[in-house]
Design an enzyme around this catalytic site. Structure first.
Site, PDB file in Angstrom:
ATOM      1  N   TYR A  46       0.830  -1.205   0.000  1.00  0.00           N
ATOM      2  CA  TYR A  46       0.000   0.000   0.000  1.00  0.00           C
ATOM      3  C   TYR A  46       0.868   1.259   0.000  1.00  0.00           C
ATOM      4  O   TYR A  46       0.338   2.363   0.085  1.00  0.00           O
ATOM      5  CB  TYR A  46      -0.919   0.028   1.226  1.00  0.00           C
ATOM      6  CG  TYR A  46      -1.990  -1.044   1.246  1.00  0.00           C
ATOM      7  CD1 TYR A  46      -2.161  -1.922   0.185  1.00  0.00           C
ATOM      8  CD2 TYR A  46      -2.829  -1.187   2.349  1.00  0.00           C
ATOM      9  CE1 TYR A  46      -3.126  -2.912   0.222  1.00  0.00           C
ATOM     10  CE2 TYR A  46      -3.808  -2.177   2.388  1.00  0.00           C
ATOM     11  CZ  TYR A  46      -3.948  -3.032   1.324  1.00  0.00           C
ATOM     12  OH  TYR A  46      -4.908  -4.014   1.377  1.00  0.00           O
ATOM     13  N   HIS A 104       0.435 -11.904   1.803  1.00  0.00           N
ATOM     14  CA  HIS A 104      -0.621 -11.202   1.075  1.00  0.00           C
ATOM     15  C   HIS A 104      -1.268 -12.044  -0.034  1.00  0.00           C
ATOM     16  O   HIS A 104      -2.442 -11.868  -0.345  1.00  0.00           O
ATOM     17  CB  HIS A 104      -0.049  -9.917   0.472  1.00  0.00           C
ATOM     18  CG  HIS A 104      -1.055  -8.844   0.270  1.00  0.00           C
ATOM     19  ND1 HIS A 104      -0.735  -7.520   0.146  1.00  0.00           N
ATOM     20  CD2 HIS A 104      -2.413  -8.869   0.162  1.00  0.00           C
ATOM     21  CE1 HIS A 104      -1.813  -6.793  -0.015  1.00  0.00           C
ATOM     22  NE2 HIS A 104      -2.851  -7.592  -0.021  1.00  0.00           N
TER      23      HIS A 104
END
Length: 344
Positions: free
Chosen positions: A108, A177
């Site tokens: 991010y 992830h």
């Protein structure tokens, strides 16, 4: 161009972020562009937030009566809020409104992670009351090739970089992830997180975007069982057609069988074939919302929560954050849950 990038990152109804292996590449340019733009708006946003907070209820009545957002035990001594907030830039405001679960990831961008860490440190809320989830990539991967360019190949280095940028001594939950292209590499990346539990840098570890077969294959090869599997899951987005990355009921049921808590990102339908707009405009969803005098988004979120799924949503708008928290204030009937489960 900027609007197009931002919509892709925030899972635009017309362009779901991840649909198939062939459509899973998000340009790094988009990530950097959105990050830089958000930075230039930080000062104005902070001022506007301070002014706006005075007119927003700090926490829905039901959540306040429960002592805050309800929590579920995901590992010994580790309780996770059932409602968490992810990719956004208003974490300080979210905490003031009553949010206690923040979700971030190495991919991010450092800027976004630094904002999360600062929000936690400056909140005045005891650290143990805020649940921070972060994620490190597994690379190389068919899940997304571009995002792997932002990370190192070494999982331990990625995890330590994560903590450094956050400015926190530990995270409550650290996830892989997505799976690597090679399953051996996937196992290697997950095992690299196991010592972090023993050292106290991660209170719990887990996985994200692992489907049923990947979960079954991973469990016999690790020492610390994943506490959580976070996948896309929503009304209209939980069938066999979305099973590639664990966005289906079979994966949810496999996780339940092995006592791995299933968590949903994009709980409003952002990664469904037709996107959030399709889910929120569905006649069944709208009819149930009308019956409860609620918004379609609250019904969609409530449906996920009522399936015993930990939800991760996001918004930069204070009204939306408060509205999401209000999904804790009501319950759907068994018949409504069944009807909403049939929406496609």
């Amino acid at each position: 161009f900027f609007a197009r990038c931002r919509n892709r990152l925030y899972q635009s109804p017309s362009e779901p972020l991840f649909v198939s292996p062939q459509a899973m590449i998000v340009p790094v340019t988009c990530l950097l562009l959105v990050s830089a733009s958000a930075a230039t708006a930080t000062t104005a946003t902070t001022a506007a937030t301070a002014a706006a907070l005075g007119g927003v209820a700090p926490l829905p009545a039901a959540a306040a009566a429960l002592g805050g957002v309800p929590r579920v035990t995901i590992a010994p001594g580790v309780e996770m809020p059932t409602l968490n907030f992810g990719f956004e830039w208003n974490h300080r405001a979210a905490l003031k409104l009553g949010v206690r679960g923040l979700d971030t990831a190495l991919t991010y961008t450092d800027r976004q992670q630094a904002e999360v860490g600062a929000a936690v440190r400056e909140s005045g809320i005891p650290r143990e009351e805020i649940f921070v989830t972060s994620k490190i990539p597994c690379c190389p991967s068919e899940f997304t090739k571009s995002l792997c360019l932002l990370a190192k190949r070494n999982a331990t280095e990625n995890a330590l970089h994560d903590l450094k940028v956050l400015g926190l001594s530990y995270v409550d939950l650290l996830l892989v992830h997505w799976p690597c292209s090679s399953f051996d590499e996937t196992v290697k990346a997950y095992r690299a997180l196991e010592p972090l539990v023993k050292s106290g840098k991660a209170r719990a570890i887990g996985i994200s975007n692992f489907n049923s077969s990947a979960v079954e294959a991973l469990l016999p090869r690790v020492k610390v069982k994943p506490a959580v599997n976070q996948c896309g899951y929503s009304i209209g987005g939980h069938s066999e057609a979305t099973q590639l990355w664990g966005r289906d009921d079979a994966t949810r049921q496999t996780c339940r069988k092995h006592a791995v808590h299933y968590s949903a990102y994009s709980p409003l339908g952002g990664v469904t074939m037709h996107g959030t707009g399709h889910v929120l405009s569905d006649p069944t969803v709208k009819a149930v919302a009308k019956a409860h005098n609620r918004s379609a988004a609250q019904v969609a979120l409530r449906w996920v929560l009522q399936r015993d799924v930990v939800a991760v949503t996001s918004s930069d708008k204070l009204s939306h954050i408060s509205s999401d928290l209000a999904a804790l204030e009501f319950a759907l009937t068994d018949e409504e849950m069944e009807q909403l489960g049939k929406v496609r």
